[in-house]
Design a protein around this motif. Sequence first.
Motif, PDB file in Angstrom:
ATOM      1  N   GLU A 158       0.825  -1.205   0.000  1.00 51.86           N
ATOM      2  CA  GLU A 158       0.000   0.000   0.000  1.00 51.86           C
ATOM      3  C   GLU A 158       0.861   1.257   0.000  1.00 51.86           C
ATOM      4  OE1 GLU A 158      -2.397  -0.679   3.441  1.00 51.86           O
ATOM      5  OE2 GLU A 158      -4.052  -1.527   2.288  1.00 51.86           O
ATOM      6  N   LEU A 159       2.050   1.160   0.603  1.00 50.92           N
ATOM      7  CA  LEU A 159       2.971   2.290   0.620  1.00 50.92           C
ATOM      8  C   LEU A 159       3.533   2.570  -0.770  1.00 50.92           C
ATOM      9  CD1 LEU A 159       4.633   4.270   2.505  1.00 50.92           C
ATOM     10  CD2 LEU A 159       6.420   2.512   2.464  1.00 50.92           C
ATOM     11  N   ILE A 160       3.870   1.516  -1.520  1.00 50.08           N
ATOM     12  CA  ILE A 160       4.568   1.651  -2.800  1.00 50.08           C
ATOM     13  C   ILE A 160       3.608   1.883  -3.967  1.00 50.08           C
ATOM     14  CG2 ILE A 160       6.109   0.500  -4.444  1.00 50.08           C
ATOM     15  CD1 ILE A 160       7.424   1.271  -1.808  1.00 50.08           C
ATOM     16  N   LEU A 161       2.501   1.146  -3.998  1.00 47.56           N
ATOM     17  CA  LEU A 161       1.622   1.143  -5.159  1.00 47.56           C
ATOM     18  C   LEU A 161       0.621   2.294  -5.106  1.00 47.56           C
ATOM     19  CD1 LEU A 161       0.924  -2.703  -5.352  1.00 47.56           C
ATOM     20  CD2 LEU A 161       2.774  -1.407  -6.454  1.00 47.56           C
ATOM     21  N   ASP A 162      -0.137   2.448  -6.195  1.00 46.66           N
ATOM     22  CA  ASP A 162      -1.155   3.492  -6.253  1.00 46.66           C
ATOM     23  C   ASP A 162      -2.410   3.034  -5.528  1.00 46.66           C
ATOM     24  OD1 ASP A 162      -3.394   3.048  -8.868  1.00 46.66           O
ATOM     25  OD2 ASP A 162      -1.838   1.577  -8.399  1.00 46.66           O
ATOM     26  N   ARG A 163      -3.429   3.850  -5.508  1.00 51.32           N
ATOM     27  CA  ARG A 163      -4.638   3.528  -4.751  1.00 51.32           C
ATOM     28  C   ARG A 163      -5.366   2.304  -5.317  1.00 51.32           C
ATOM     29  NH1 ARG A 163      -8.066   8.702  -7.033  1.00 51.32           N
ATOM     30  NH2 ARG A 163      -8.646   7.778  -9.047  1.00 51.32           N
ATOM     31  N   ASN A 164      -5.123   1.967  -6.597  1.00 52.03           N
ATOM     32  CA  ASN A 164      -5.712   0.768  -7.183  1.00 52.03           C
ATOM     33  C   ASN A 164      -5.047  -0.508  -6.677  1.00 52.03           C
ATOM     34  OD1 ASN A 164      -7.579   1.922  -9.310  1.00 52.03           O
ATOM     35  ND2 ASN A 164      -5.668   2.809 -10.050  1.00 52.03           N
ATOM     36  N   MET A 165      -3.858  -0.367  -6.077  1.00 51.41           N
ATOM     37  CA  MET A 165      -3.026  -1.521  -5.702  1.00 51.41           C
ATOM     38  C   MET A 165      -2.701  -2.357  -6.943  1.00 51.41           C
ATOM     39  SD  MET A 165      -2.163  -1.519  -2.480  1.00 51.41           S
ATOM     40  CE  MET A 165      -1.890  -3.176  -1.879  1.00 51.41           C
ATOM     41  N   ALA A 166      -2.409  -1.678  -8.046  1.00 53.87           N
ATOM     42  CA  ALA A 166      -2.072  -2.353  -9.305  1.00 53.87           C
ATOM     43  C   ALA A 166      -0.570  -2.580  -9.369  1.00 53.87           C
ATOM     44  CB  ALA A 166      -2.532  -1.512 -10.492  1.00 53.87           C
ATOM     45  N   VAL A 185      -1.616   7.122 -10.795  1.00 49.69           N
ATOM     46  CA  VAL A 185      -3.016   6.729 -10.655  1.00 49.69           C
ATOM     47  C   VAL A 185      -3.721   6.808 -12.016  1.00 49.69           C
ATOM     48  CG1 VAL A 185      -5.244   7.382  -9.661  1.00 49.69           C
ATOM     49  CG2 VAL A 185      -3.199   7.353  -8.220  1.00 49.69           C
ATOM     50  N   ALA A 186      -3.486   7.893 -12.744  1.00 51.72           N
ATOM     51  CA  ALA A 186      -4.111   8.055 -14.063  1.00 51.72           C
ATOM     52  C   ALA A 186      -3.666   6.950 -15.020  1.00 51.72           C
ATOM     53  CB  ALA A 186      -3.767   9.429 -14.637  1.00 51.72           C
ATOM     54  N   ALA A 187      -2.376   6.581 -14.972  1.00 53.37           N
ATOM     55  CA  ALA A 187      -1.853   5.529 -15.851  1.00 53.37           C
ATOM     56  C   ALA A 187      -2.451   4.170 -15.505  1.00 53.37           C
ATOM     57  CB  ALA A 187      -0.330   5.485 -15.759  1.00 53.37           C
ATOM     58  N   GLN A 188      -2.635   3.903 -14.221  1.00 49.09           N
ATOM     59  CA  GLN A 188      -3.223   2.619 -13.834  1.00 49.09           C
ATOM     60  C   GLN A 188      -4.711   2.589 -14.152  1.00 49.09           C
ATOM     61  OE1 GLN A 188      -1.521   0.161 -13.386  1.00 49.09           O
ATOM     62  NE2 GLN A 188       0.322   0.554 -12.189  1.00 49.09           N
ATOM     63  N   ASP A 189      -5.412   3.701 -13.938  1.00 49.98           N
ATOM     64  CA  ASP A 189      -6.819   3.767 -14.340  1.00 49.98           C
ATOM     65  C   ASP A 189      -6.957   3.529 -15.847  1.00 49.98           C
ATOM     66  OD1 ASP A 189      -7.901   4.234 -11.838  1.00 49.98           O
ATOM     67  OD2 ASP A 189      -7.975   6.406 -12.048  1.00 49.98           O
ATOM     68  N   ALA A 190      -6.061   4.163 -16.626  1.00 53.60           N
ATOM     69  CA  ALA A 190      -6.112   4.015 -18.082  1.00 53.60           C
ATOM     70  C   ALA A 190      -5.848   2.571 -18.486  1.00 53.60           C
ATOM     71  CB  ALA A 190      -5.090   4.948 -18.732  1.00 53.60           C
ATOM     72  N   LYS A 191      -4.908   1.905 -17.811  1.00 54.19           N
ATOM     73  CA  LYS A 191      -4.623   0.491 -18.111  1.00 54.19           C
ATOM     74  C   LYS A 191      -5.841  -0.388 -17.821  1.00 54.19           C
ATOM     75  CE  LYS A 191      -3.199  -2.097 -15.109  1.00 54.19           C
ATOM     76  NZ  LYS A 191      -1.805  -2.233 -14.745  1.00 54.19           N
ATOM     77  N   LEU A 192      -6.476  -0.162 -16.673  1.00 51.32           N
ATOM     78  CA  LEU A 192      -7.638  -0.962 -16.303  1.00 51.32           C
ATOM     79  C   LEU A 192      -8.789  -0.715 -17.268  1.00 51.32           C
ATOM     80  CD1 LEU A 192      -7.420  -0.466 -12.441  1.00 51.32           C
ATOM     81  CD2 LEU A 192      -6.832  -2.541 -13.718  1.00 51.32           C
ATOM     82  N   ASP A 193      -8.991   0.543 -17.660  1.00 48.86           N
ATOM     83  CA  ASP A 193     -10.022   0.852 -18.658  1.00 48.86           C
ATOM     84  C   ASP A 193      -9.718   0.167 -19.992  1.00 48.86           C
ATOM     85  OD1 ASP A 193     -11.960   2.359 -17.381  1.00 48.86           O
ATOM     86  OD2 ASP A 193     -10.954   4.265 -17.730  1.00 48.86           O
ATOM     87  N   LEU A 194      -8.455   0.219 -20.399  1.00 48.85           N
ATOM     88  CA  LEU A 194      -8.058  -0.384 -21.670  1.00 48.85           C
ATOM     89  C   LEU A 194      -8.360  -1.880 -21.676  1.00 48.85           C
ATOM     90  CD1 LEU A 194      -6.638   0.119 -24.409  1.00 48.85           C
ATOM     91  CD2 LEU A 194      -4.479  -0.451 -23.269  1.00 48.85           C
ATOM     92  N   ILE A 195      -8.041  -2.559 -20.582  1.00 46.67           N
ATOM     93  CA  ILE A 195      -8.309  -3.993 -20.490  1.00 46.67           C
ATOM     94  C   ILE A 195      -9.811  -4.265 -20.576  1.00 46.67           C
ATOM     95  CG2 ILE A 195      -8.225  -5.993 -18.940  1.00 46.67           C
ATOM     96  CD1 ILE A 195      -5.536  -4.863 -17.901  1.00 46.67           C
TER      97      ILE A 195
END
Length: 450
Positions: A158-166, A185-195
Amino acid sequence: MAGAATRVVRAAGRFVDGTLPVRIRAWDGSEAGATRESGAPVVVLKHRRALRRLLWQPGEMGLAHAYVSGDLDVEGDLQEGLTAMWGLVRDGAVRPRKPGVAELPGLLGSAARLGLLGPRPAPPPEAIRLPRFAKLHSRLRDRAVIHHHYDAGNDFYELILDRNMAYSSGYWADLAAPVTEANLVAAQDAKLDLICRKLGLGEGSRLLDVGCGWGSLPIHAAKHYGAHVRGVTIATEQRDHINQRIRAEGLADRVQVDLVDYRDVPTRIEGYGEFDAVSSIEMGEHVGDGNYPTFASILFGALRPAGRALVQQMSRRPGDHPGGGPFIETYVTPDMVMRPVGDTLTLLQQAGLEVRDVHVMREHYVPTCRAWIATLEANWDRAVALAGERGARMWRLYLVGAALAFEENRMGVDQILLSRPTTTGRSGMPATRATFEPSVESAPAGTSRS
Protein backbone atom coordinates in the motif's frame (compact mmCIF):
# COMPACT_ATOMS: atom_id res chain seq x y z
CA MET A 1 51.33 3.24 2.76
CA ALA A 2 48.59 3.33 0.11
CA GLY A 3 45.01 3.49 1.40
CA ALA A 4 42.60 0.62 0.89
CA ALA A 5 40.90 2.39 -2.02
CA THR A 6 44.16 2.63 -4.00
CA ARG A 7 44.90 -1.06 -3.44
CA VAL A 8 41.36 -1.97 -4.52
CA VAL A 9 41.67 0.07 -7.72
CA ARG A 10 45.04 -1.52 -8.56
CA ALA A 11 43.63 -5.02 -8.04
CA ALA A 12 40.42 -4.25 -9.96
CA GLY A 13 42.50 -3.02 -12.89
CA ARG A 14 43.63 -6.60 -13.46
CA PHE A 15 40.02 -7.58 -14.19
CA VAL A 16 39.10 -4.66 -16.46
CA ASP A 17 40.52 -3.44 -19.75
CA GLY A 18 40.62 0.33 -19.67
CA THR A 19 40.25 2.82 -16.87
CA LEU A 20 38.04 1.83 -13.94
CA PRO A 21 34.83 3.84 -14.59
CA VAL A 22 34.03 4.54 -10.94
CA ARG A 23 35.55 6.28 -7.95
CA ILE A 24 36.10 4.05 -4.92
CA ARG A 25 35.73 5.16 -1.32
CA ALA A 26 36.93 2.44 1.05
CA TRP A 27 36.10 1.62 4.66
CA ASP A 28 39.21 3.47 5.87
CA GLY A 29 38.03 6.75 4.29
CA SER A 30 40.53 6.67 1.39
CA GLU A 31 39.44 7.38 -2.20
CA ALA A 32 40.89 6.45 -5.57
CA GLY A 33 39.86 5.76 -9.16
CA ALA A 34 38.04 8.08 -11.54
CA THR A 35 38.12 11.73 -10.57
CA ARG A 36 35.10 13.43 -9.04
CA GLU A 37 35.27 16.00 -11.83
CA SER A 38 34.55 13.27 -14.37
CA GLY A 39 31.09 12.76 -12.90
CA ALA A 40 31.77 9.04 -12.44
CA PRO A 41 29.65 7.18 -9.86
CA VAL A 42 31.21 6.88 -6.39
CA VAL A 43 31.09 3.31 -5.07
CA VAL A 44 31.33 3.24 -1.29
CA LEU A 45 32.83 0.09 0.24
CA LYS A 46 31.51 0.31 3.79
CA HIS A 47 33.06 -2.99 4.83
CA ARG A 48 35.78 -5.19 3.39
CA ARG A 49 33.14 -7.94 3.35
CA ALA A 50 31.77 -6.32 0.17
CA LEU A 51 34.92 -7.35 -1.68
CA ARG A 52 34.89 -10.78 -0.09
CA ARG A 53 31.39 -11.25 -1.51
CA LEU A 54 32.70 -10.28 -4.96
CA LEU A 55 35.63 -12.68 -4.67
CA TRP A 56 33.25 -15.54 -3.95
CA GLN A 57 30.58 -14.45 -6.44
CA PRO A 58 32.00 -12.12 -9.10
CA GLY A 59 29.48 -10.10 -11.06
CA GLU A 60 25.80 -9.37 -10.52
CA MET A 61 25.15 -11.68 -7.56
CA GLY A 62 28.13 -10.57 -5.50
CA LEU A 63 27.26 -6.93 -6.10
CA ALA A 64 23.60 -7.54 -5.22
CA HIS A 65 24.44 -9.30 -1.95
CA ALA A 66 26.87 -6.52 -1.06
CA TYR A 67 24.34 -3.78 -1.82
CA VAL A 68 21.35 -5.39 -0.08
CA SER A 69 23.44 -6.18 3.02
CA GLY A 70 24.66 -2.58 3.21
CA ASP A 71 28.32 -3.55 2.74
CA LEU A 72 28.38 -1.56 -0.52
CA ASP A 73 26.61 1.64 -1.49
CA VAL A 74 26.47 4.08 -4.38
CA GLU A 75 26.78 7.76 -3.52
CA GLY A 76 23.94 9.87 -4.82
CA ASP A 77 21.16 8.58 -7.04
CA LEU A 78 21.36 4.79 -7.52
CA GLN A 79 19.40 5.02 -10.77
CA GLU A 80 21.89 7.46 -12.29
CA GLY A 81 24.83 5.41 -11.05
CA LEU A 82 23.58 2.11 -12.50
CA THR A 83 22.62 3.78 -15.77
CA ALA A 84 26.11 5.26 -16.14
CA MET A 85 27.92 2.02 -15.26
CA TRP A 86 25.71 -0.16 -17.47
CA GLY A 87 26.17 2.28 -20.35
CA LEU A 88 29.96 1.99 -20.15
CA VAL A 89 29.78 -1.80 -20.22
CA ARG A 90 27.18 -1.85 -23.01
CA ASP A 91 29.15 0.56 -25.18
CA GLY A 92 32.42 -1.36 -24.71
CA ALA A 93 34.22 1.39 -22.80
CA VAL A 94 34.75 -1.16 -20.04
CA ARG A 95 35.53 -4.76 -20.91
CA PRO A 96 36.10 -7.52 -18.38
CA ARG A 97 39.33 -9.48 -18.65
CA LYS A 98 40.72 -12.61 -17.04
CA PRO A 99 43.96 -12.16 -15.12
CA GLY A 100 46.86 -14.23 -16.44
CA VAL A 101 48.45 -17.00 -14.41
CA ALA A 102 51.47 -14.81 -13.68
CA GLU A 103 49.19 -12.21 -12.06
CA LEU A 104 47.57 -14.60 -9.61
CA PRO A 105 50.24 -14.50 -6.85
CA GLY A 106 50.08 -10.69 -6.81
CA LEU A 107 46.28 -10.75 -6.63
CA LEU A 108 46.40 -13.25 -3.78
CA GLY A 109 48.83 -11.02 -1.92
CA SER A 110 46.60 -7.98 -2.47
CA ALA A 111 43.59 -9.93 -1.17
CA ALA A 112 45.53 -10.95 1.94
CA ARG A 113 46.69 -7.38 2.64
CA LEU A 114 43.13 -6.11 2.27
CA GLY A 115 41.88 -8.76 4.70
CA LEU A 116 39.64 -10.41 2.11
CA LEU A 117 40.58 -14.04 2.62
CA GLY A 118 38.06 -16.00 4.61
CA PRO A 119 34.87 -18.06 4.37
CA ARG A 120 32.14 -17.24 1.90
CA PRO A 121 29.76 -14.68 3.47
CA ALA A 122 26.18 -15.86 3.88
CA PRO A 123 23.65 -14.15 1.63
CA PRO A 124 21.34 -11.63 3.32
CA PRO A 125 18.23 -13.27 4.82
CA GLU A 126 16.08 -11.42 2.27
CA ALA A 127 17.25 -13.93 -0.37
CA ILE A 128 14.56 -16.55 -0.86
CA ARG A 129 14.91 -19.96 0.74
CA LEU A 130 12.93 -22.60 -1.12
CA PRO A 131 11.74 -25.98 0.21
CA ARG A 132 14.69 -28.32 -0.24
CA PHE A 133 12.95 -31.15 -2.04
CA ALA A 134 10.13 -29.31 -3.80
CA LYS A 135 10.15 -29.78 -7.57
CA LEU A 136 10.16 -26.81 -9.92
CA HIS A 137 6.62 -25.37 -10.13
CA SER A 138 5.19 -27.95 -7.77
CA ARG A 139 2.33 -26.58 -5.70
CA LEU A 140 4.55 -26.53 -2.61
CA ARG A 141 7.32 -24.58 -4.34
CA ASP A 142 4.91 -22.16 -6.07
CA ARG A 143 3.26 -21.37 -2.74
CA ALA A 144 6.68 -20.70 -1.18
CA VAL A 145 7.64 -18.34 -4.02
CA ILE A 146 4.35 -16.46 -3.86
CA HIS A 147 4.50 -16.23 -0.07
CA HIS A 148 8.05 -14.85 -0.23
CA HIS A 149 7.18 -11.98 -2.56
CA TYR A 150 3.45 -11.29 -2.35
CA ASP A 151 2.73 -12.01 1.31
CA ALA A 152 5.43 -9.54 2.40
CA GLY A 153 2.69 -7.43 3.96
CA ASN A 154 -0.17 -5.38 2.55
CA ASP A 155 1.04 -2.29 4.43
CA PHE A 156 4.27 -2.29 2.43
CA TYR A 157 2.53 -2.67 -0.94
CA GLU A 158 0.00 0.00 0.00
CA LEU A 159 2.97 2.29 0.62
CA ILE A 160 4.57 1.65 -2.80
CA LEU A 161 1.62 1.14 -5.16
CA ASP A 162 -1.15 3.49 -6.25
CA ARG A 163 -4.64 3.53 -4.75
CA ASN A 164 -5.71 0.77 -7.18
CA MET A 165 -3.03 -1.52 -5.70
CA ALA A 166 -2.07 -2.35 -9.31
CA TYR A 167 1.26 -4.20 -9.34
CA SER A 168 1.71 -4.20 -13.12
CA SER A 169 2.59 -1.73 -15.84
CA GLY A 170 0.41 1.33 -16.18
CA TYR A 171 -0.66 2.87 -19.52
CA TRP A 172 0.75 6.39 -19.76
CA ALA A 173 -0.91 8.90 -22.07
CA ASP A 174 2.36 10.85 -22.05
CA LEU A 175 5.54 8.85 -21.48
CA ALA A 176 7.41 12.07 -20.69
CA ALA A 177 4.95 13.13 -17.98
CA PRO A 178 6.35 13.66 -14.46
CA VAL A 179 6.28 10.45 -12.43
CA THR A 180 3.96 11.87 -9.79
CA GLU A 181 1.47 9.92 -7.69
CA ALA A 182 -1.43 11.54 -9.57
CA ASN A 183 0.03 10.54 -12.95
CA LEU A 184 0.63 6.97 -11.74
CA VAL A 185 -3.02 6.73 -10.66
CA ALA A 186 -4.11 8.05 -14.06
CA ALA A 187 -1.85 5.53 -15.85
CA GLN A 188 -3.22 2.62 -13.83
CA ASP A 189 -6.82 3.77 -14.34
CA ALA A 190 -6.11 4.01 -18.08
CA LYS A 191 -4.62 0.49 -18.11
CA LEU A 192 -7.64 -0.96 -16.30
CA ASP A 193 -10.02 0.85 -18.66
CA LEU A 194 -8.06 -0.38 -21.67
CA ILE A 195 -8.31 -3.99 -20.49
CA CYS A 196 -12.05 -3.71 -19.83
CA ARG A 197 -12.65 -2.20 -23.28
CA LYS A 198 -10.54 -4.83 -25.03
CA LEU A 199 -12.52 -7.54 -23.25
CA GLY A 200 -15.80 -5.88 -24.24
CA LEU A 201 -17.07 -5.76 -20.66
CA GLY A 202 -20.46 -4.26 -19.88
CA GLU A 203 -23.37 -4.60 -17.49
CA GLY A 204 -23.69 -8.25 -16.45
CA SER A 205 -20.54 -9.47 -18.22
CA ARG A 206 -18.90 -12.44 -16.51
CA LEU A 207 -15.13 -12.07 -16.01
CA LEU A 208 -12.64 -14.54 -14.55
CA ASP A 209 -9.35 -12.94 -13.42
CA VAL A 210 -6.59 -15.54 -12.94
CA GLY A 211 -3.93 -14.27 -10.55
CA CYS A 212 -5.97 -11.27 -9.45
CA GLY A 213 -3.34 -9.60 -7.25
CA TRP A 214 -4.81 -7.05 -4.84
CA GLY A 215 -8.02 -6.82 -6.86
CA SER A 216 -7.41 -3.76 -9.02
CA LEU A 217 -9.02 -5.25 -12.14
CA PRO A 218 -11.92 -7.14 -10.50
CA ILE A 219 -12.98 -4.09 -8.51
CA HIS A 220 -12.55 -1.70 -11.46
CA ALA A 221 -14.49 -4.00 -13.82
CA ALA A 222 -17.35 -4.38 -11.34
CA LYS A 223 -17.48 -0.75 -10.23
CA HIS A 224 -17.11 1.00 -13.59
CA TYR A 225 -18.38 -1.59 -16.12
CA GLY A 226 -21.01 -3.52 -14.17
CA ALA A 227 -19.22 -6.85 -14.60
CA HIS A 228 -19.61 -9.89 -12.33
CA VAL A 229 -16.08 -11.02 -11.48
CA ARG A 230 -14.46 -14.12 -10.01
CA GLY A 231 -10.83 -13.69 -9.04
CA VAL A 232 -8.31 -16.33 -7.96
CA THR A 233 -5.01 -16.00 -6.11
CA ILE A 234 -2.84 -18.22 -3.90
CA ALA A 235 -1.59 -15.28 -1.80
CA THR A 236 -3.53 -15.10 1.48
CA GLU A 237 -2.62 -11.46 2.11
CA GLN A 238 -3.94 -10.51 -1.31
CA ARG A 239 -7.21 -12.36 -0.81
CA ASP A 240 -7.77 -10.73 2.58
CA HIS A 241 -7.04 -7.26 1.19
CA ILE A 242 -9.45 -7.72 -1.72
CA ASN A 243 -12.23 -8.88 0.59
CA GLN A 244 -11.81 -5.72 2.66
CA ARG A 245 -12.04 -3.59 -0.49
CA ILE A 246 -15.10 -5.51 -1.72
CA ARG A 247 -16.93 -4.80 1.53
CA ALA A 248 -15.82 -1.15 1.58
CA GLU A 249 -16.99 -0.61 -2.03
CA GLY A 250 -20.27 -2.48 -1.52
CA LEU A 251 -19.43 -4.93 -4.32
CA ALA A 252 -20.05 -8.24 -2.54
CA ASP A 253 -22.82 -9.05 -5.03
CA ARG A 254 -20.47 -8.54 -7.99
CA VAL A 255 -16.97 -9.66 -6.95
CA GLN A 256 -15.85 -12.92 -5.37
CA VAL A 257 -12.22 -13.88 -4.79
CA ASP A 258 -11.08 -17.40 -4.02
CA LEU A 259 -7.83 -18.78 -2.65
CA VAL A 260 -7.35 -21.21 -5.52
CA ASP A 261 -4.34 -22.44 -7.49
CA TYR A 262 -4.82 -21.78 -11.21
CA ARG A 263 -4.54 -25.54 -11.84
CA ASP A 264 -7.68 -26.07 -9.75
CA VAL A 265 -9.78 -23.44 -11.51
CA PRO A 266 -11.68 -25.94 -13.71
CA THR A 267 -12.90 -27.92 -10.68
CA ARG A 268 -13.27 -25.13 -8.12
CA ILE A 269 -14.81 -22.18 -9.96
CA GLU A 270 -18.55 -22.21 -10.56
CA GLY A 271 -19.49 -21.32 -14.12
CA TYR A 272 -16.18 -22.49 -15.59
CA GLY A 273 -16.61 -22.65 -19.34
CA GLU A 274 -19.28 -19.93 -19.34
CA PHE A 275 -17.28 -16.74 -18.79
CA ASP A 276 -17.60 -13.94 -21.32
CA ALA A 277 -14.02 -12.89 -20.65
CA VAL A 278 -10.91 -14.10 -18.84
CA SER A 279 -7.85 -12.08 -17.88
CA SER A 280 -4.42 -12.76 -16.47
CA ILE A 281 -2.31 -9.70 -15.72
CA GLU A 282 1.41 -10.43 -15.28
CA MET A 283 0.78 -13.84 -13.76
CA GLY A 284 1.64 -16.07 -16.73
CA GLU A 285 5.37 -15.44 -16.17
CA HIS A 286 5.12 -17.40 -12.93
CA VAL A 287 3.70 -20.71 -14.22
CA GLY A 288 6.91 -21.81 -15.98
CA ASP A 289 7.57 -23.35 -19.37
CA GLY A 290 6.42 -26.85 -18.50
CA ASN A 291 3.08 -25.70 -17.09
CA TYR A 292 2.28 -22.99 -19.62
CA PRO A 293 0.27 -25.31 -21.94
CA THR A 294 -1.90 -26.22 -18.93
CA PHE A 295 -2.28 -22.54 -18.04
CA ALA A 296 -3.25 -21.66 -21.63
CA SER A 297 -5.76 -24.52 -21.83
CA ILE A 298 -7.41 -23.33 -18.59
CA LEU A 299 -7.86 -19.84 -20.07
CA PHE A 300 -9.38 -21.39 -23.19
CA GLY A 301 -11.64 -23.71 -21.23
CA ALA A 302 -12.99 -20.93 -19.01
CA LEU A 303 -14.49 -19.06 -21.98
CA ARG A 304 -17.78 -19.51 -23.69
CA PRO A 305 -17.52 -19.69 -27.50
CA ALA A 306 -16.80 -16.19 -28.92
CA GLY A 307 -15.52 -15.09 -25.51
CA ARG A 308 -12.34 -13.02 -25.14
CA ALA A 309 -9.15 -13.39 -23.14
CA LEU A 310 -6.45 -10.85 -22.34
CA VAL A 311 -2.99 -11.81 -21.12
CA GLN A 312 -0.60 -9.05 -20.03
CA GLN A 313 2.81 -10.63 -19.67
CA MET A 314 6.48 -9.73 -19.48
CA SER A 315 8.83 -10.95 -22.21
CA ARG A 316 12.50 -11.22 -23.14
CA ARG A 317 14.36 -11.08 -26.41
CA PRO A 318 15.53 -14.37 -27.95
CA GLY A 319 18.71 -15.55 -26.22
CA ASP A 320 18.30 -13.34 -23.14
CA HIS A 321 18.14 -14.86 -19.65
CA PRO A 322 14.49 -16.00 -19.33
CA GLY A 323 14.37 -15.68 -15.55
CA GLY A 324 15.44 -12.05 -15.42
CA GLY A 325 18.93 -12.71 -14.11
CA PRO A 326 20.53 -13.92 -10.86
CA PHE A 327 19.28 -11.02 -8.72
CA ILE A 328 15.59 -11.43 -9.60
CA GLU A 329 15.85 -15.21 -9.27
CA THR A 330 17.46 -14.93 -5.83
CA TYR A 331 15.50 -12.10 -4.23
CA VAL A 332 12.23 -11.63 -6.11
CA THR A 333 10.68 -14.50 -8.09
CA PRO A 334 13.11 -17.38 -8.65
CA ASP A 335 11.00 -19.44 -11.06
CA MET A 336 9.74 -16.69 -13.39
CA VAL A 337 10.00 -17.30 -17.15
CA MET A 338 10.00 -14.41 -19.61
CA ARG A 339 10.14 -15.87 -23.11
CA PRO A 340 9.96 -14.01 -26.45
CA VAL A 341 6.40 -12.87 -27.06
CA GLY A 342 6.19 -14.92 -30.26
CA ASP A 343 6.80 -18.12 -28.30
CA THR A 344 3.99 -17.21 -25.90
CA LEU A 345 1.64 -16.55 -28.82
CA THR A 346 2.36 -20.03 -30.17
CA LEU A 347 1.56 -21.65 -26.82
CA LEU A 348 -1.72 -19.74 -26.55
CA GLN A 349 -2.66 -20.67 -30.12
CA GLN A 350 -1.89 -24.32 -29.47
CA ALA A 351 -4.49 -24.23 -26.68
CA GLY A 352 -7.13 -23.20 -29.24
CA LEU A 353 -7.16 -19.44 -28.67
CA GLU A 354 -7.00 -17.06 -31.63
CA VAL A 355 -4.58 -14.14 -31.33
CA ARG A 356 -6.43 -10.94 -32.20
CA ASP A 357 -4.12 -8.16 -31.08
CA VAL A 358 -0.64 -7.72 -29.57
CA HIS A 359 0.05 -4.40 -27.86
CA VAL A 360 3.68 -3.76 -26.92
CA MET A 361 3.82 -1.67 -23.73
CA ARG A 362 7.52 -1.92 -22.81
CA GLU A 363 8.12 1.84 -22.58
CA HIS A 364 5.14 2.23 -20.24
CA TYR A 365 6.85 0.15 -17.55
CA VAL A 366 9.70 2.68 -17.25
CA PRO A 367 7.64 5.55 -15.73
CA THR A 368 5.59 2.98 -13.77
CA CYS A 369 8.72 1.63 -12.05
CA ARG A 370 10.11 5.12 -11.56
CA ALA A 371 6.90 6.27 -9.92
CA TRP A 372 7.17 3.35 -7.48
CA ILE A 373 10.83 4.27 -6.85
CA ALA A 374 9.88 7.89 -6.15
CA THR A 375 7.26 6.76 -3.65
CA LEU A 376 9.75 4.42 -1.98
CA GLU A 377 12.36 7.17 -1.64
CA ALA A 378 9.83 9.71 -0.38
CA ASN A 379 8.69 7.25 2.29
CA TRP A 380 12.05 5.62 3.02
CA ASP A 381 11.79 5.63 6.81
CA ARG A 382 8.34 4.05 6.69
CA ALA A 383 9.57 1.45 4.16
CA VAL A 384 12.46 0.55 6.47
CA ALA A 385 10.05 0.24 9.40
CA LEU A 386 7.90 -2.19 7.40
CA ALA A 387 10.51 -4.20 5.48
CA GLY A 388 13.75 -3.59 7.39
CA GLU A 389 16.81 -1.75 6.06
CA ARG A 390 17.92 -4.68 3.90
CA GLY A 391 14.40 -5.28 2.59
CA ALA A 392 14.02 -1.64 1.56
CA ARG A 393 17.44 -1.71 -0.13
CA MET A 394 16.42 -4.87 -2.00
CA TRP A 395 13.29 -3.13 -3.31
CA ARG A 396 15.29 -0.05 -4.33
CA LEU A 397 17.76 -2.17 -6.32
CA TYR A 398 14.97 -4.28 -7.83
CA LEU A 399 12.88 -1.34 -9.06
CA VAL A 400 15.86 0.69 -10.31
CA GLY A 401 17.21 -2.33 -12.20
CA ALA A 402 13.77 -3.15 -13.65
CA ALA A 403 13.24 0.40 -14.93
CA LEU A 404 16.63 0.29 -16.66
CA ALA A 405 15.95 -3.16 -18.17
CA PHE A 406 12.64 -2.03 -19.68
CA GLU A 407 14.15 1.23 -20.90
CA GLU A 408 17.01 -0.54 -22.70
CA ASN A 409 14.84 -3.32 -24.19
CA ARG A 410 16.26 -6.11 -22.06
CA MET A 411 12.76 -6.81 -20.74
CA GLY A 412 9.38 -6.17 -22.32
CA VAL A 413 5.69 -6.34 -21.48
CA ASP A 414 2.84 -7.03 -23.88
CA GLN A 415 -0.96 -7.13 -23.84
CA ILE A 416 -2.20 -10.09 -25.87
CA LEU A 417 -5.88 -10.08 -26.81
CA LEU A 418 -7.38 -13.43 -27.78
CA SER A 419 -10.72 -15.02 -28.54
CA ARG A 420 -12.21 -18.50 -28.39
CA PRO A 421 -13.74 -18.93 -31.84
CA THR A 422 -17.00 -20.80 -32.27
CA THR A 423 -17.07 -24.06 -34.21
CA THR A 424 -18.00 -22.03 -37.28
CA GLY A 425 -15.11 -19.62 -36.79
CA ARG A 426 -16.98 -16.64 -35.33
CA SER A 427 -14.65 -14.68 -33.04
CA GLY A 428 -17.10 -12.29 -31.44
CA MET A 429 -14.60 -9.46 -31.99
CA PRO A 430 -15.41 -5.99 -33.41
CA ALA A 431 -14.31 -5.20 -36.94
CA THR A 432 -11.86 -2.48 -35.90
CA ARG A 433 -9.79 -1.42 -32.92
CA ALA A 434 -11.87 1.72 -32.46
CA THR A 435 -13.64 0.42 -29.34
CA PHE A 436 -10.26 -0.07 -27.63
CA GLU A 437 -9.07 3.49 -28.11
CA PRO A 438 -8.98 5.76 -25.04
CA SER A 439 -11.03 8.40 -26.84
CA VAL A 440 -14.00 6.04 -27.14
CA GLU A 441 -16.30 5.99 -24.08
CA SER A 442 -17.41 2.38 -24.03
CA ALA A 443 -18.25 2.07 -20.34
CA PRO A 444 -21.90 2.19 -19.27
CA ALA A 445 -23.35 5.68 -19.28
CA GLY A 446 -22.93 7.63 -16.06
CA THR A 447 -20.01 5.59 -14.68
CA SER A 448 -17.15 7.40 -13.04
CA ARG A 449 -13.45 7.32 -13.93
CA SER A 450 -12.43 8.67 -10.52
